[in-house]
Design an enzyme around this catalytic site. Structure first.
Site, PDB file in Angstrom:
ATOM      1  N   HIS A 256      48.178  57.586  39.439  1.00  0.00           N
ATOM      2  CA  HIS A 256      48.650  57.784  38.073  1.00  0.00           C
ATOM      3  C   HIS A 256      48.112  59.058  37.428  1.00  0.00           C
ATOM      4  O   HIS A 256      47.010  59.504  37.732  1.00  0.00           O
ATOM      5  CB  HIS A 256      48.198  56.603  37.198  1.00  0.00           C
ATOM      6  CG  HIS A 256      48.699  55.276  37.664  1.00  0.00           C
ATOM      7  ND1 HIS A 256      48.142  54.087  37.291  1.00  0.00           N
ATOM      8  CD2 HIS A 256      49.730  54.959  38.488  1.00  0.00           C
ATOM      9  CE1 HIS A 256      48.793  53.088  37.852  1.00  0.00           C
ATOM     10  NE2 HIS A 256      49.756  53.593  38.593  1.00  0.00           N
TER      11      HIS A 256
ATOM     12  N   LYS B 126      38.804  61.327  33.798  1.00  0.00           N
ATOM     13  CA  LYS B 126      38.359  59.935  33.940  1.00  0.00           C
ATOM     14  C   LYS B 126      37.006  59.877  34.642  1.00  0.00           C
ATOM     15  O   LYS B 126      36.832  60.490  35.697  1.00  0.00           O
ATOM     16  CB  LYS B 126      39.387  59.129  34.753  1.00  0.00           C
ATOM     17  CG  LYS B 126      40.757  59.043  34.084  1.00  0.00           C
ATOM     18  CD  LYS B 126      41.831  58.478  34.992  1.00  0.00           C
ATOM     19  CE  LYS B 126      43.200  58.687  34.351  1.00  0.00           C
ATOM     20  NZ  LYS B 126      44.306  58.367  35.259  1.00  0.00           N
TER      21      LYS B 126
ATOM     22  N   TYR C 139      36.396  52.603  33.304  1.00  0.00           N
ATOM     23  CA  TYR C 139      36.483  54.061  33.228  1.00  0.00           C
ATOM     24  C   TYR C 139      36.611  54.543  31.805  1.00  0.00           C
ATOM     25  O   TYR C 139      37.173  53.882  30.940  1.00  0.00           O
ATOM     26  CB  TYR C 139      37.617  54.617  34.092  1.00  0.00           C
ATOM     27  CG  TYR C 139      38.973  53.963  34.001  1.00  0.00           C
ATOM     28  CD1 TYR C 139      39.189  52.681  34.486  1.00  0.00           C
ATOM     29  CD2 TYR C 139      40.054  54.657  33.471  1.00  0.00           C
ATOM     30  CE1 TYR C 139      40.443  52.102  34.433  1.00  0.00           C
ATOM     31  CE2 TYR C 139      41.319  54.080  33.421  1.00  0.00           C
ATOM     32  CZ  TYR C 139      41.499  52.794  33.898  1.00  0.00           C
ATOM     33  OH  TYR C 139      42.738  52.213  33.845  1.00  0.00           O
TER      34      TYR C 139
ATOM     35  N   ASP D  54      54.547  51.037  40.337  1.00  0.00           N
ATOM     36  CA  ASP D  54      53.862  51.783  41.399  1.00  0.00           C
ATOM     37  C   ASP D  54      54.655  51.784  42.713  1.00  0.00           C
ATOM     38  O   ASP D  54      54.309  52.520  43.639  1.00  0.00           O
ATOM     39  CB  ASP D  54      52.453  51.228  41.639  1.00  0.00           C
ATOM     40  CG  ASP D  54      51.486  51.604  40.523  1.00  0.00           C
ATOM     41  OD1 ASP D  54      51.893  52.347  39.602  1.00  0.00           O
ATOM     42  OD2 ASP D  54      50.326  51.148  40.550  1.00  0.00           O
TER      43      ASP D  54
HETATM   44  C1  TDO Z   1      46.399  52.278  31.339  1.00  0.00           C
HETATM   45  C2  TDO Z   1      46.683  51.417  30.107  1.00  0.00           C
HETATM   46  C3  TDO Z   1      47.514  50.323  30.188  1.00  0.00           C
HETATM   47  N1  TDO Z   1      47.781  49.576  29.089  1.00  0.00           N
HETATM   48  C4  TDO Z   1      48.675  48.408  29.225  1.00  0.00           C
HETATM   49  C5  TDO Z   1      50.076  48.744  29.666  1.00  0.00           C
HETATM   50  C6  TDO Z   1      50.496  47.582  30.528  1.00  0.00           C
HETATM   51  O1  TDO Z   1      51.127  46.591  29.750  1.00  0.00           O
HETATM   52  C7  TDO Z   1      49.175  47.011  31.065  1.00  0.00           C
HETATM   53  C8  TDO Z   1      48.929  47.373  32.524  1.00  0.00           C
HETATM   54  O2  TDO Z   1      49.097  48.781  32.646  1.00  0.00           O
HETATM   55  P1  TDO Z   1      49.167  49.480  34.067  1.00  0.00           P
HETATM   56  O3  TDO Z   1      49.949  48.646  34.999  1.00  0.00           O
HETATM   57  O4  TDO Z   1      49.617  50.892  33.840  1.00  0.00           O
HETATM   58  O5  TDO Z   1      47.624  49.477  34.496  1.00  0.00           O
HETATM   59  P2  TDO Z   1      46.963  50.220  35.741  1.00  0.00           P
HETATM   60  O6  TDO Z   1      47.899  50.202  36.893  1.00  0.00           O
HETATM   61  O7  TDO Z   1      45.632  49.650  35.920  1.00  0.00           O
HETATM   62  O8  TDO Z   1      46.873  51.732  35.228  1.00  0.00           O
HETATM   63  C9  TDO Z   1      45.698  52.471  35.423  1.00  0.00           C
HETATM   64  O9  TDO Z   1      45.617  52.790  36.809  1.00  0.00           O
HETATM   65  C10 TDO Z   1      44.509  53.623  37.172  1.00  0.00           C
HETATM   66  C11 TDO Z   1      44.623  53.930  38.642  1.00  0.00           C
HETATM   67  C12 TDO Z   1      44.374  54.818  36.313  1.00  0.00           C
HETATM   68  O10 TDO Z   1      44.011  55.900  36.752  1.00  0.00           O
HETATM   69  C13 TDO Z   1      44.565  54.606  34.853  1.00  0.00           C
HETATM   70  O11 TDO Z   1      44.649  55.815  34.149  1.00  0.00           O
HETATM   71  C14 TDO Z   1      45.755  53.739  34.567  1.00  0.00           C
HETATM   72  O12 TDO Z   1      46.949  54.473  34.855  1.00  0.00           O
HETATM   73  O13 TDO Z   1      48.146  47.552  30.238  1.00  0.00           O
HETATM   74  C15 TDO Z   1      47.209  49.877  27.881  1.00  0.00           C
HETATM   75  O14 TDO Z   1      47.463  49.184  26.853  1.00  0.00           O
HETATM   76  N2  TDO Z   1      46.366  50.960  27.777  1.00  0.00           N
HETATM   77  C16 TDO Z   1      46.094  51.737  28.842  1.00  0.00           C
HETATM   78  O15 TDO Z   1      45.294  52.724  28.721  1.00  0.00           O
END
Ligand code: TDO
Length: 184
Positions: free
Chosen positions: A62, A71, A131, A167
């Site tokens: 991401h 990060k 993080y 993803d």
């Molecule tokens: C990343 C993030 C997600 N969310 C919400 C959106 C969604 O409904 C839920 C899950 O989001 P995601 O599936 O994108 O979560 P995730 O796959 O854990 O996303 C994360 O992956 C890692 C590898 C990174 O590097 C991060 O920056 C972030 O992209 O959480 C937030 O409210 N704030 C945030 O900062």
């Protein structure tokens, strides 16, 4: 603390000083002045995140297009293989990656400056992954690189990881670069 440079500019492994005693251990997981001086982290952190995942989960790779986040990542319970990929076509290390095991045993942290793609795969039964980010989350700005892009060639520890819906559909490196240039 110990700072280890990696092959990617600005990406550093940080080994905090761990004070162990009969109660357990203590470590400073962040201290602004020291992380600036010793690890070169000039930017301020504005958001802290915590996710929990089970074995075989892979989150990534991401980044945010217009609000890139630096990060500082670590694991408070369990173990992951953490990966940063250079997705800047102007960079001498474009397409290269670093992969580092982070665990509650080695206490390692990885700092990934803004502009890299980031992801991790869970090695333990459960992982608590924490993080700090240098910019806020902008859902409309989210982007990604395919975790299994052959041009990048990451050796993940699982063949068929558990992935989120989004993803499963990110482009490979060449397609991503074309998309970012607005040519496709
Ligand atoms: C990343 C993030 C997600 N969310 C919400 C959106 C969604 O409904 C839920 C899950 O989001 P995601 O599936 O994108 O979560 P995730 O796959 O854990 O996303 C994360 O992956 C890692 C590898 C990174 O590097 C991060 O920056 C972030 O992209 O959480 C937030 O409210 N704030 C945030 O900062």
């Amino acid at each position: 603390m110990n700072v280890i440079q990696t092959r990617l500019p600005g990406v550093v492994i940080i080994e905090p000083r761990v004070f162990g005693d009969h109660r357990g251990f203590f470590l400073e997981s962040f201290s602004a002045e020291r992380y600036k001086q010793d690890a070169g982290i000039e930017l301020d952190f504005v958001q802290d995140n915590h996710s929990r995942s089970v074995k075989g989960v892979l989150r990534g790779l991401h980044f945010q297009k217009n609000h890139p986040q630096g990060k500082l990542v670590s694991v408070s319970r369990g173990a992951v293989l953490d990966v940063a990929v250079d997705i800047n076509p102007e960079s001498a290390t474009f397409g290269e990656h670093v992969a580092v095991e982070l665990s509650d045993d080695n206490h390692r942290q990885l700092y990934i400056p803004p502009g890299y793609a980031h992801g991790f795969c869970v090695l333990s039964d459960t992982v608590d992954f924490s993080y700090k980010c240098t910019d806020y989350y902008y859902p409309e700005d989210e982007a990604g690189l395919a975790w299994n892009c052959p041009e990048v060639g990451i050796e993940w520890p699982v063949e068929t990881p558990a992935l989120s819906e989004k993803d499963q559909h990110y482009p490979g490196l060449s397609e991503l670069v074309n998309q970012l240039k607005g040519t496709s």
